[in-house]
Structures are given as C-alpha cells and as structure tokens.
Write an enzyme that holds these catalytic residues in place. Structure first.
Site, PDB file in Angstrom:
ATOM      1  N   ASP A   1     -27.551 -16.800  17.999  1.00 52.13           N
ATOM      2  CA  ASP A   1     -26.788 -15.634  18.471  1.00 52.13           C
ATOM      3  C   ASP A   1     -25.485 -15.528  17.707  1.00 52.13           C
ATOM      4  O   ASP A   1     -24.506 -16.111  18.103  1.00 52.13           O
ATOM      5  CB  ASP A   1     -26.524 -15.770  19.975  1.00 52.13           C
ATOM      6  CG  ASP A   1     -25.733 -14.602  20.517  1.00 52.13           C
ATOM      7  OD1 ASP A   1     -25.757 -13.540  19.889  1.00 52.13           O
ATOM      8  OD2 ASP A   1     -25.086 -14.774  21.568  1.00 52.13           O
TER       9      ASP A   1
ATOM     10  N   GLU B   1     -18.735  -8.612  19.294  1.00 50.46           N
ATOM     11  CA  GLU B   1     -19.804  -8.211  20.216  1.00 50.46           C
ATOM     12  C   GLU B   1     -19.696  -8.932  21.554  1.00 50.46           C
ATOM     13  O   GLU B   1     -20.028  -8.372  22.592  1.00 50.46           O
ATOM     14  CB  GLU B   1     -21.180  -8.492  19.598  1.00 50.46           C
ATOM     15  CG  GLU B   1     -22.350  -7.876  20.362  1.00 50.46           C
ATOM     16  CD  GLU B   1     -22.879  -8.766  21.483  1.00 50.46           C
ATOM     17  OE1 GLU B   1     -23.504  -8.236  22.404  1.00 50.46           O
ATOM     18  OE2 GLU B   1     -22.637  -9.988  21.451  1.00 50.46           O
ATOM     19  N   GLU B   2     -19.219 -10.186  21.512  1.00 51.15           N
ATOM     20  CA  GLU B   2     -19.351 -11.041  22.698  1.00 51.15           C
ATOM     21  C   GLU B   2     -18.470 -10.638  23.883  1.00 51.15           C
ATOM     22  O   GLU B   2     -18.714 -11.057  25.004  1.00 51.15           O
ATOM     23  CB  GLU B   2     -19.085 -12.509  22.331  1.00 51.15           C
ATOM     24  CG  GLU B   2     -20.109 -13.093  21.359  1.00 51.15           C
ATOM     25  CD  GLU B   2     -21.522 -13.184  21.953  1.00 51.15           C
ATOM     26  OE1 GLU B   2     -21.705 -12.840  23.123  1.00 51.15           O
ATOM     27  OE2 GLU B   2     -22.427 -13.597  21.220  1.00 51.15           O
TER      28      GLU B   2
ATOM     29  N   ASP C   1     -19.357 -12.523  15.488  1.00 51.86           N
ATOM     30  CA  ASP C   1     -18.592 -13.418  16.374  1.00 51.86           C
ATOM     31  C   ASP C   1     -19.538 -14.244  17.243  1.00 51.86           C
ATOM     32  O   ASP C   1     -20.736 -13.943  17.348  1.00 51.86           O
ATOM     33  CB  ASP C   1     -17.623 -12.611  17.258  1.00 51.86           C
ATOM     34  CG  ASP C   1     -18.348 -11.612  18.167  1.00 51.86           C
ATOM     35  OD1 ASP C   1     -19.379 -11.054  17.739  1.00 51.86           O
ATOM     36  OD2 ASP C   1     -17.887 -11.397  19.304  1.00 51.86           O
TER      37      ASP C   1
ATOM     38  N   ASP D   1     -30.750  -8.915  18.613  1.00 51.92           N
ATOM     39  CA  ASP D   1     -29.793  -9.748  19.352  1.00 51.92           C
ATOM     40  C   ASP D   1     -30.370 -10.275  20.650  1.00 51.92           C
ATOM     41  O   ASP D   1     -29.632 -10.641  21.557  1.00 51.92           O
ATOM     42  CB  ASP D   1     -28.514  -8.932  19.618  1.00 51.92           C
ATOM     43  CG  ASP D   1     -27.365  -9.830  20.038  1.00 51.92           C
ATOM     44  OD1 ASP D   1     -27.456 -11.044  19.800  1.00 51.92           O
ATOM     45  OD2 ASP D   1     -26.391  -9.321  20.606  1.00 51.92           O
TER      46      ASP D   1
ATOM     47  N   HIS E   1     -24.201  -9.183  14.756  1.00 50.16           N
ATOM     48  CA  HIS E   1     -22.768  -9.412  14.998  1.00 50.16           C
ATOM     49  C   HIS E   1     -22.348 -10.783  14.493  1.00 50.16           C
ATOM     50  O   HIS E   1     -23.135 -11.730  14.465  1.00 50.16           O
ATOM     51  CB  HIS E   1     -22.399  -9.197  16.474  1.00 50.16           C
ATOM     52  CG  HIS E   1     -22.994 -10.183  17.439  1.00 50.16           C
ATOM     53  ND1 HIS E   1     -22.426 -11.409  17.711  1.00 50.16           N
ATOM     54  CD2 HIS E   1     -24.108 -10.130  18.211  1.00 50.16           C
ATOM     55  CE1 HIS E   1     -23.148 -12.050  18.616  1.00 50.16           C
ATOM     56  NE2 HIS E   1     -24.187 -11.303  18.927  1.00 50.16           N
TER      57      HIS E   1
ATOM     58  N   HIS F   1     -25.717 -18.534  24.087  1.00 50.58           N
ATOM     59  CA  HIS F   1     -24.667 -18.950  25.029  1.00 50.58           C
ATOM     60  C   HIS F   1     -24.997 -20.266  25.731  1.00 50.58           C
ATOM     61  O   HIS F   1     -24.423 -20.561  26.771  1.00 50.58           O
ATOM     62  CB  HIS F   1     -24.362 -17.869  26.082  1.00 50.58           C
ATOM     63  CG  HIS F   1     -24.012 -16.536  25.471  1.00 50.58           C
ATOM     64  ND1 HIS F   1     -23.480 -15.506  26.181  1.00 50.58           N
ATOM     65  CD2 HIS F   1     -24.121 -16.068  24.204  1.00 50.58           C
ATOM     66  CE1 HIS F   1     -23.282 -14.457  25.381  1.00 50.58           C
ATOM     67  NE2 HIS F   1     -23.672 -14.789  24.174  1.00 50.58           N
TER      68      HIS F   1
END
Ligand SMILES: [Zn+2]
Length: 408
Positions: free
Chosen positions: A127, A161-162, A96, A188, A94, A382
């Site tokens: 990520d 995705e987030e 984003d 991921d 992903h 994150h």
C-alpha cells in the site's frame, strides 16, 4: 498481443521491478498527519527513476505547511492518444504511507524491505508501492513495445492519500486535471486472486451517543436517572428501527444490505452499586448508496427525541467519521468491462462489486469519473508485516498493459 505473451515480456522485468520496489520501500513516506515528513523523498526517487527510463513527466504541487518543503508534489506522466485526444484513461497510485505503528509487531524492519519466500516485506510495499512500481513499469513497457493507444493514457503518482487526499487527488481534481470523458484504474485495494473489481462503495457513518442521566446509589434508583439502562434500550431500538426502515438488498455488495451495528461501549462506573449517570456507546453504519446518510441521521434524531422526552435524559451525538458514497461506477462502463474481459481472457473469473467504504476512487466518482479499484494482493494495508507477492508485480503490470491495448 495475447495476454500470455504480454505477461512473458513483463516477466523479463521482474528483477528490475523487485529492485525498484525495494528502493522505494527503503524511503520513508509517512504522511505528515500521521507523524511523518510526507512523500517528498519518494517523489525525488520516482523522478530519477522516470528520468532513467526516459519518461517525461510534470509535477503538480499543492501548498501544505505540514511538510518541511511547504508543498506536496504529485507526479503526472501523459501519453498522447492517436484518435481520442479529449479522453484519458488514468492509472493512479499514491506515494505516501501510514506510520509503522508498534515496532515490536514487525518481524522485519519496516523501512528495510526484506525478501522471504516470494514475498517482499516492508511498510508501504503493498500500500501502495506495488501500484507505484506496476504503473511505472506499465508506462516504461508501453514505450519499449511502442504501444500507441487510441485515447490518452495518464499515470498519476499522487501525494497525500492516507489522510483524505486533500493535497493530492482532491487538489488535482479541483485544479481541473481530469476531463469529463476520463476514466480511471486505482490499484489500491483488491483480492488474492485478482477476481474482485470494486466499482461502488457504501457510505460510512460512525455515531457516538452520549446519554446523560443522573447518578445515584444502586439502592436508591428513584433519586437518579439510569443512563446505562436508557442507553441499552436506545441502542437496541436504533438497530431495530434502522435495519427495518432501510431494509433493501443490492446484490452488487457483500453483504448485500446496509449495516447498522452497535460497536464500542465506553466504561462507566467503578462499582456494581452505582447507578450510572452517563452512558456512551457508538454505532458503525455502512449505508447503501440508495439511501443518504442525511436521511438516516434524521431517523436517528426522531428516535433520540422520543427517548429524551420519555426518560428525561439528554442525548448528544458525535460523528467521528462520515464519508458519503458517490454514485457507483457501472459494471458496463468502458473501463469496468474492459478490465473484466482482460482478466477473464487471462483465466481469472473477475466480477464487479461494492465494498463497505472507502477508497480514493470515491473522490473520482464524486467528480463523475468512472473509476475501478483493482489489484492482485492479500490486503495487508496498514498492518504490521505488510508484504507484496513479487509475482503480482508482473501480473498487475501485464493486466494494465492488456487493458491499455483493449481500451477505447
Ligand atoms: Zn493505499
């Protein structure tokens, strides 16, 4: 080709891959529902990079008024198989990212990727930048080595995705991009040594309980109803009841059972001599796929009704998060067993297992697609000072190429 040989050819591309990771990491791709403008500029970068490698692609757009362009774009590269043309093995990354959070927590600028001791620091570099670069170079290397797969290979660079994949993976699945025989690798999530292959998730359920009684002076309890006292009892009874009723061990998971834990407890009154009229606490529950969140909620409802009746309080529930687990992917599926074998042949003692939830592979499993989550990383997603280990770009790319070679 042997794994070591594949890895050697990929290692020659290490500097190119690192530069690509730096370029990508310099372009903000913060999800619009986390305060950013989305991944559009990263999509443009990716398209230019694919053009540079001479790789054709298509773009899938999903309307979204939250971004200036009015749509979210995912990029798809397809390589046709020589035999099984109705089956596609997907590699999914992903584009984003989350927001950087507290800028003071970062030791390097989040949008200026910085190399230190074999690692690249920056927001989104792990990520899911590592996966974007790894699968892009897997694709480029297939072309360079003239690898002809038996089934189709798809490389998907997904938007959004987030915050739940509504404008990415879900929109793609709803549009029928995936076929009934397809399988997927989603890099991921993972582990430092690359040993862990995620094939299943528990359901995730957060419940916040609000107990309403009646406030009174601490010396005159008979004039009130102590909501905190009821809340404490309720919390303990819920934990005990749920742990007993849903006791079951599934060795695929760590921990191997469902978990039901009292977590957050809100502040109530300001003074020890006030009998609280309101009590709020939350529970975090991770439920094995064997049980449905619905049946757990039914059990909770029965306990609540008992407490309302017995203590003359009102109890309401809110559900800040709920993600029902799809049935897991079998460790015997073609993709899980191929990946396991490739890793073991490369000297990595890989094993399949489940986690407490939830990744976007869950969405694919909802649509019945076997999907594994695997990558070699320290799990910095994150977090401030997120990094990727530069050697892992080579390792993951080599593993994907070996999987493509072995698969079908
Ligand atoms: Zn991610």
């Amino acid at each position: 080709m042997e794994f070591a040989q594949i890895k050697q050819t990929v290692a020659q591309l290490k500097d190119d891959m690192l530069n690509a990771a730096i370029e990508l990491g310099s372009i903000p791709g913060v999800n619009p529902r986390m305060g950013g403008e989305g991944e559009a500029k990263r999509v443009a970068w990716l398209q230019a990079a694919l053009d540079g490698h001479g790789i054709p692609y298509t773009v899938f757009a999903a309307k979204d008024s939250a971004v200036p362009e009015g749509e979210r774009q995912s990029v798809i590269v397809r390589i046709a198989g020589s035999e099984q043309t109705d089956k596609t093995l997907w590699f999914i990354a992903h584009l984003d990212t989350v927001a950087p959070g507290d800028p003071n927590a970062w030791h390097t600028p989040p949008f200026k990727p910085t190399i230190k001791e074999g690692k690249l620091y920056g927001l989104g570099v792990e990520d899911n930048g590592q996966a974007v670069i790894s699968i892009m170079y897997t694709c480029a290397q297939m072309k360079r080595l003239g690898l002809q797969p038996k089934c189709n290979i798809g490389f998907l660079f997904a938007a959004d995705e987030e915050t739940g994949s509504q404008y990415g993976l879900r929109a793609l699945a709803t549009a029928g991009v995936f076929g009934p025989r397809d399988e997927a690798v989603v890099p991921d999530c993972g582990s430092s040594e690359g040993t862990f292959i995620e094939v299943a998730e528990k359901s995730l359920l957060w419940v916040e309980f609000t107990i309403t009684g009646k406030q009174a002076h601490g010396s005159m309890p008979h004039l009130g109803i102590n909501a905190s006292s009821v809340g404490c009892r309720l919390g303990v009874e819920l934990e005990d009841t749920l742990k007993e009723k849903y006791a079951y061990k599934d060795a695929l998971f760590d921990p191997p059972y469902s978990t039901f834990e009292i977590t957050m407890k809100h502040a109530n009154v300001d003074s020890p001599n006030v009998l609280p009229g309101r009590d709020v606490f939350a529970m975090d529950m991770r439920i094995l796929p064997k049980f449905s969140p619905e049946e757990v909620l039914d059990t909770i409802n029965r306990v609540i009704s008992k407490y309302e009746y017995r203590y003359n309080v009102k109890i309401s529930c809110a559900y800040p998060q709920r993600a029902d687990a799809a049935p897991g992917t079998s460790p015997e599926s073609a993709i899980a067993s191929t990946l396991t074998n490739v890793l073991r042949a490369g000297g990595i003692q890989a094993y399949c297992g489940g986690i407490g939830g939830g990744t976007c592979a869950g969405i694919l499993r909802e649509y019945g697609m076997p999907a594994v989550v695997w990558s070699t990383l320290d799990e910095l997603a994150h977090q401030p000072n997120e990094y990727l280990i530069i050697d892992n770009l080579v390792q993951d790319t080599a593993v994907f190429l070996a999987v493509i070679q072995e698969y079908c």
